[in-house]
Design a protein around this motif. Structure first.
Motif, short mmCIF file in Angstrom:
data_model
loop_
_atom_site.label_atom_id
_atom_site.label_comp_id
_atom_site.label_asym_id
_atom_site.label_seq_id
_atom_site.Cartn_x
_atom_site.Cartn_y
_atom_site.Cartn_z
N ASP A 70 0.45 -1.56 -0.15
CA ASP A 70 0.07 -0.04 0.01
C ASP A 70 0.30 1.52 0.03
O ASP A 70 0.88 2.70 -0.37
N ILE A 71 1.84 0.90 0.71
CA ILE A 71 2.86 2.39 0.27
C ILE A 71 4.37 1.88 -0.87
O ILE A 71 5.42 2.69 -0.52
N SER A 72 3.89 1.33 -1.63
CA SER A 72 5.19 1.00 -2.33
C SER A 72 5.86 2.16 -3.88
O SER A 72 6.78 2.00 -4.20
N THR A 73 4.70 3.00 -3.85
CA THR A 73 5.58 3.75 -4.73
C THR A 73 4.49 4.93 -4.44
O THR A 73 4.44 4.75 -4.03
N GLU A 74 5.26 5.41 -4.88
CA GLU A 74 4.91 7.50 -5.18
C GLU A 74 3.86 7.36 -4.72
O GLU A 74 2.76 8.90 -5.11
N THR A 75 2.89 6.84 -5.89
CA THR A 75 1.16 7.36 -6.91
C THR A 75 0.71 6.42 -5.65
O THR A 75 -0.61 7.38 -5.34
N LYS A 76 1.12 5.44 -4.58
CA LYS A 76 0.18 5.05 -4.23
C LYS A 76 0.61 5.66 -2.98
O LYS A 76 -0.74 5.84 -2.31
N LEU A 77 1.20 6.31 -2.79
CA LEU A 77 1.92 7.03 -1.26
C LEU A 77 0.89 9.16 -1.09
O LEU A 77 0.23 8.29 -0.46
#
Length: 466
Positions: A70-77
């Motif tokens: 859920d926090i693996s990429t800038e998009t998800k963050l």
């Protein structure tokens, strides 16, 4: 020896960027930041035992190769933290508006257009925040610059310029919980990402950190970069003081700035950066981690700021910012600044903003897939990335390989020479080959691009084949 997870998984694998959030997250107080042999800050273990922390240090690392999904990429963050932005662009992330402009008051004394300084002063004046964490000059003997806390306008103005020098949030970040009030933080993409990861892990930080100012970055530099520039300016690398990286020439163009520092007799020595050569596109003195970052425009900040490297702004020696607002508060500050004539601002099309950072997009998006493929072929892990397609031509692959070679060689050679004259001599073959490949690629584009793009290239041909 029971090794720390962040050292095993990140530092020892060449992906540490030096943000220092792992030091703050470590429940055992078993980490400290120190310069490594190549002039980069990285965590080191205080003792030989690291038990019971459950990987808290790794959870806030922006280059963790195995983050929670859920926090693996800038998009998800961004879906967690940048939820006031209704617009989205694949290249720049979520946004409200995009602009170009400058602060009428702070432009002269800032590296670019002074929008960062203006924004932070406004946040303090509105009492949206009580403290700002930004990079300022330090009086310690072991570092020229460090992250510090400001609570007044005057304190803030002391940190108005860009510093191409290794700094870390370790130490100052712990003060957030100790001090009563809300904070604003200034940082480059990887540092801003680590702050968001820390906020996700700790609700107190999510509440107390109110605003993030993102600075678009061409790559984190080693201390060797500053030493080299001091040597080029004629100052002994063991004696230089007060380095300044963006001395403007308002009679020239925005890119025609100088480096300056004091010698042992307090005389300022300067050198035009155009006399030094390309220190950014070549990858000289850059951190290896930067080659595995895909965030060009600081997608997790409330406001993202960079240099407007496009016409007509590039011709203005005092500098102009490109601006991306991602929160309602950030956009309101810009709009109110326009209304009260504190800011000189143009609306900037997304296409123009992307063009202003074309080099960053070419390297971090277009070339990333090739570098990831190469790293994995060597058995090394890579953090989850959004731009993994390898669609480079054979020639561009050679260029990226040479950039990686130049980056590595620059650190190895400077460590041995500590002399700009000797460094230039030993680096010349590598830089010549990189330059030649780049010119061949420009030449190829000249004859292969469609007419509309070729017309644009014609206007630039004198520079391309210089």
């Amino acid at each position: 020896m029971n090794s720390c997870k962040v050292i095993d998984e990140v530092v020892n694998k060449g992906l540490c960027i030096g943000c220092g959030l792992c030091v703050s997250a470590c429940g055992n107080n078993n980490l400290k930041m120190a310069l490594n042999e190549h002039g980069f800050l990285e965590p080191q273990q205080v003792s030989g035992h690291c038990e019971g922390c459950k990987g808290a240090c790794l959870s806030v690392c922006p280059f963790n190769s195995k983050p929670n999904n859920d926090i693996s990429t800038e998009t998800k963050l961004a879906n967690i933290f940048i939820n006031e932005s209704k617009n989205h662009n694949t290249s720049i992330g979520k946004y409200i508006n995009t602009y170009a402009g400058f602060s009428n008051e702070h432009r002269v004394n800032s590296s670019s257009g002074g929008i960062a300084t203006y924004t932070l002063i406004e946040l303090l004046a509105r009492k949206e925040i009580e403290y700002v964490i930004s990079v300022k000059e330090t009086i310690t003997t072991d570092s020229h610059y460090a992250y510090s806390i400001s609570s007044t306008r005057d304190e803030l103005l002391a940190g108005a310029k860009t510093r191409y020098y290794p700094v870390t949030l370790a130490g100052v970040f712990e003060k957030i919980k100790e001090l009563d009030g809300k904070f604003g933080i200034v940082g480059v993409p990887c540092f801003i990402k680590s702050v968001r990861l820390a906020q996700k892990a700790d609700p107190i930080l999510e509440t107390k950190i109110r605003f993030l100012v993102g600075i678009i970055c061409g790559g984190v530099k080693s201390t060797f970069f500053t030493e080299y520039l001091a040597s080029k300016a004629g100052v002994d690398v063991a004696e230089y003081r007060k380095p300044e990286f963006r001395l403007k020439d308002e009679t020239s163009t925005a890119s025609d700035y100088s480096f300056g520092c004091l010698d042992k007799d307090n005389n300022q020595k300067t050198i035009k950066m155009r006399m030094v050569g390309d220190m950014w596109g070549t990858g000289l003195f850059k951190s290896n981690a930067c080659d595995f970052c895909d965030d060009v425009t600081v997608e997790l900040a409330d406001i993202s700021l960079g240099d407007a490297w496009i016409e007509p702004y590039r011709s203005e020696g005092l500098g102009t910012n490109v601006i991306i607002t991602r929160s309602i508060l950030a956009d309101d500050i810009i709009k109110k600044g326009i209304e009260n004539n504190a800011l000189t601002i143009d609306n900037l099309p997304i296409s123009s903003l992307i063009e202003s950072q074309r080099g960053g997009f070419n390297h971090r998006h277009n070339g990333l897939g090739f570098r990831i493929k190469k790293r994995r072929s060597e058995g090394l892990a890579v953090p989850p990335k959004r731009f993994e397609k390898d669609e480079l031509s054979f020639l561009l692959k050679l260029i990226h390989l040479m950039r990686m070679k130049v980056r590595k060689k620059s650190l190895e050679i400077w460590k041995k020479t500590k002399s700009a004259e000797q460094f230039d001599k030993r680096m010349k073959p590598y830089l010549f080959l990189l330059s030649t490949l780049t010119k061949i690629n420009h030449y190829y584009k000249w004859y292969s691009e469609p007419g509309a793009i070729k017309a644009s290239l014609i206007r630039k041909k004198s520079k391309i084949f210089k």
